[in-house]
Design a protein around this motif. Structure first.
Motif, PDB file in Angstrom:
ATOM      1  N   VAL A  14      -9.650  -8.646 -10.289  1.00 49.68           N
ATOM      2  CA  VAL A  14      -8.266  -8.186 -10.406  1.00 49.68           C
ATOM      3  C   VAL A  14      -7.637  -8.686 -11.694  1.00 49.68           C
ATOM      4  CG1 VAL A  14      -5.965  -8.395  -9.414  1.00 49.68           C
ATOM      5  CG2 VAL A  14      -7.911  -7.901  -7.934  1.00 49.68           C
ATOM      6  N   LEU A  25      -2.559  -1.655 -10.002  1.00 47.64           N
ATOM      7  CA  LEU A  25      -2.789  -2.943  -9.370  1.00 47.64           C
ATOM      8  C   LEU A  25      -1.536  -3.800  -9.474  1.00 47.64           C
ATOM      9  CD1 LEU A  25      -6.320  -3.668 -10.853  1.00 47.64           C
ATOM     10  CD2 LEU A  25      -5.842  -3.128  -8.476  1.00 47.64           C
ATOM     11  N   SER A  26      -1.396  -4.707  -8.521  1.00 48.43           N
ATOM     12  CA  SER A  26      -0.308  -5.671  -8.539  1.00 48.43           C
ATOM     13  C   SER A  26      -0.899  -7.053  -8.724  1.00 48.43           C
ATOM     14  CB  SER A  26       0.476  -5.602  -7.218  1.00 48.43           C
ATOM     15  OG  SER A  26       1.263  -6.764  -7.048  1.00 48.43           O
ATOM     16  N   ASP A  29      -2.071  -8.687  -5.580  1.00 44.69           N
ATOM     17  CA  ASP A  29      -3.195  -8.143  -4.810  1.00 44.69           C
ATOM     18  C   ASP A  29      -4.176  -9.199  -4.305  1.00 44.69           C
ATOM     19  OD1 ASP A  29      -2.232  -5.595  -4.968  1.00 44.69           O
ATOM     20  OD2 ASP A  29      -3.618  -4.909  -6.510  1.00 44.69           O
ATOM     21  N   ASN A  32      -3.479 -10.585  -0.947  1.00 43.19           N
ATOM     22  CA  ASN A  32      -3.467  -9.620   0.143  1.00 43.19           C
ATOM     23  C   ASN A  32      -4.844  -9.044   0.448  1.00 43.19           C
ATOM     24  OD1 ASN A  32      -0.562  -9.592   0.680  1.00 43.19           O
ATOM     25  ND2 ASN A  32      -0.372  -8.685  -1.346  1.00 43.19           N
ATOM     26  N   ASP A  88       3.553  -6.188  -1.353  1.00 40.25           N
ATOM     27  CA  ASP A  88       3.033  -7.357  -2.067  1.00 40.25           C
ATOM     28  C   ASP A  88       3.044  -8.614  -1.208  1.00 40.25           C
ATOM     29  OD1 ASP A  88       2.524  -5.941  -4.380  1.00 40.25           O
ATOM     30  OD2 ASP A  88       4.401  -6.510  -5.368  1.00 40.25           O
TER      31      ASP A  88
END
Length: 332
Positions: A14, A25-26, A29, A32, A88
């Motif tokens: 990531v 993408l965050s 991520d 989570n 999120d």
């Protein structure tokens, strides 16, 4: 390969991908990922509308094994009032659900589309939905706690201090306690653009400050901060806690030595819980004020630091640094 190492591999991927595809993408991520979140929990409400509009939806998390009605935590995420998504913070919803709470995380409108007090009004509106509907999801509306991080901590505290917001939407549920992480409570005059954009048009700017609204009617509060927070100085928590104590309000403070702005909320999740006991500290506070009258149903086990490859923590530290870089300071 251990679960933790599998998470680290995914986390590193990531980090490598984020600059190239930030929209897909965050940065949240990694926390989570399924292996990084608490098991024995369920997402029992997904994108439930609490009012009209795309930012007026909420998610609900609960223990998989549910019997009698459970206490409710309404968690408000931060993001400087101009960013943030309920998705999120799945890891927070599942963390609290793993301790026996029905947890609600609601989106709210953001700057620049709105300014103060619209984001508070949205949360109050969502609480009215909780009051009317949470029993259908296994929650007890008479055992409600508010929680939040950063700007979300401000929102949670303001809902508890200023009764006008809840009154406007007919919310009569008692707030038994507030758990606030890394929150700004005394940041006027507004020195930074992020804050000016959110609060600069308020007709009574001093009235936007939690420290100016403290009365003896405030609910008990758990206030936590990292001692090296570069975004909201730890003095914010110290001064607000003293103002509450001066009015005879119960305050529990926790100062996590050497940690900054994002770490306290991230440590609520399973991936980083070994770094600090913020989840157990918050749950213990909620229990003190009536969360589980018959006793806490889940035994908290303090995790051991994981066995890691020598450089395995580097991707995590990079994510923390990148997250902090997204924020402007709230106050000097």
């Amino acid at each position: 390969m251990t679960i933790f190492k599998r998470v680290l591999v995914a986390l590193a991927v990531v980090v490598l991908l984020l600059p190239a595809s930030a929209q897909a993408l965050s940065m949240m991520d990694p926390f989570n990922l399924p292996a990084a979140m608490d098991g024995g929990t369920a997402k029992v409400g997904d994108g439930v509308p609490y009012a009209d509009g795309p930012r007026h939806k909420l998610d609900i998390y609960a223990p998989e094994q549910r019997g009698a009605a459970a206490p409710v935590v309404f968690f408000i995420y931060g993001g400087g009032w101009n960013r943030g998504e309920r998705s999120d913070y799945q890891f927070v919803g599942r963390a609290l659900a793993s301790r026996g709470f029905v947890t609600v995380i609601a989106d709210y409108r953001l700057v620049p589309d709105v300014a103060y007090p619209a984001f508070l009004e949205d949360s109050a509106r969502a609480l009215r939905w909780v009051q009317d509907n949470i029993a259908s999801y296994g929650g007890d509306p008479n055992r409600l706690f508010l929680a939040g991080h950063s700007a979300g901590a401000y929102n949670a505290v303001m809902l508890a201090l200023d009764p006008s917001f809840l009154k406007e939407y007919g919310v009569t549920m008692p707030i038994l306690g507030v758990g606030a992480l890394s929150g700004p409570y005394d940041f006027y005059p507004f020195e930074y653009d992020e804050v000016r954009n959110a609060f600069g048009s308020a007709p009574n700017p001093e009235g936007t400050q939690p420290i100016n609204l403290v009365t003896s009617a405030a609910p008990p509060m758990y206030l936590a901060s990292g001692t090296t927070d570069p975004i909201v100085r730890v003095q914010n928590t110290e001064h607000f806690a003293q103002a509450l104590r001066d009015q005879g309000v119960w305050v529990t403070t926790q100062y996590y030595e050497g940690f900054g702005h994002m770490e306290p909320v991230i440590a609520m999740g399973a991936l980083w819980r070994w770094r600090m006991p913020v989840l157990d500290d918050m749950v213990a506070f909620f229990q003190r004020f009536g969360a589980f009258p018959s006793g806490v149903p889940y035994v908290a086990v303090a995790p051991e630091p994981p066995e890691m490859m020598p450089d395995a923590v580097a991707p995590m530290n990079q994510i923390i640094a990148d997250l902090d870089a997204m924020f402007q300071r709230i106050e000097e």
